[in-house]
Design a protein around this motif. Structure first.
Motif: not given
Length: 145
Positions: A114-129
């Motif tokens: 649950a914490a990892q899923a939340r952290a990934h949702m909160k992270a603003k990692v671009p998935y395109v260049e």
């Protein structure tokens, strides 16, 4: 490990450690010293297994992106199987209380996911260049600019 990966690792490990501490306290209150030992072993085991799994997945995403999804599925299956193996190995142990161990293992695993899923949702990692902001204007032939 890049800073974003470390941030996700910390955001997953800290809540898991907190849940593990609560489970250790409950195990100690219910089963005494053996409950505390079982809870601590389970919480540390979850943090180590899931932390190594996250590190391997991040490495796979960067170096072998075409294998990322398959590696993720295999990694989670291997982690769950390893946890079942630990439960089976220690079900009759006298070193610690096995039920506290198993329940803490389950609760800490759910907290990590649950914490990892939340952290990934909160992270603003671009998935395109993103495109460069200093693009040259294209001139259309026959029309002066």
């Amino acid at each position: 490990m890049p800073s974003n990966d470390v941030r996700i690792l910390i955001q997953a490990a800290v809540p898991t450690a907190a849940v593990g501490a609560v489970a250790v306290a409950i195990g100690g209150a219910v089963e005494g010293g053996k409950g505390v030992i079982g809870g601590v072993v389970a919480a540390v085991l979850v943090i180590l297994l899931m932390g190594v799994g996250l590190y391997v997945l991040q490495w796979t995403a960067k170096s072998l992106p075409h294998l990322f999804q398959a590696m993720g599925l295999m990694m989670y299956m291997a982690q769950i199987l390893l946890m079942f193996v630990f439960i089976a190995l220690f079900k009759n142990t006298t070193l610690f209380h096995p039920k506290v161990f198993a329940l803490t293992l389950l609760v800490c695993t759910l907290a990590w996911v649950a914490a990892q899923a939340r952290a990934h949702m909160k992270a603003k990692v671009p998935y395109v260049e993103p495109e460069s902001t200093t693009r040259e204007k294209k001139e259309t032939p026959g029309r002066p600019s």
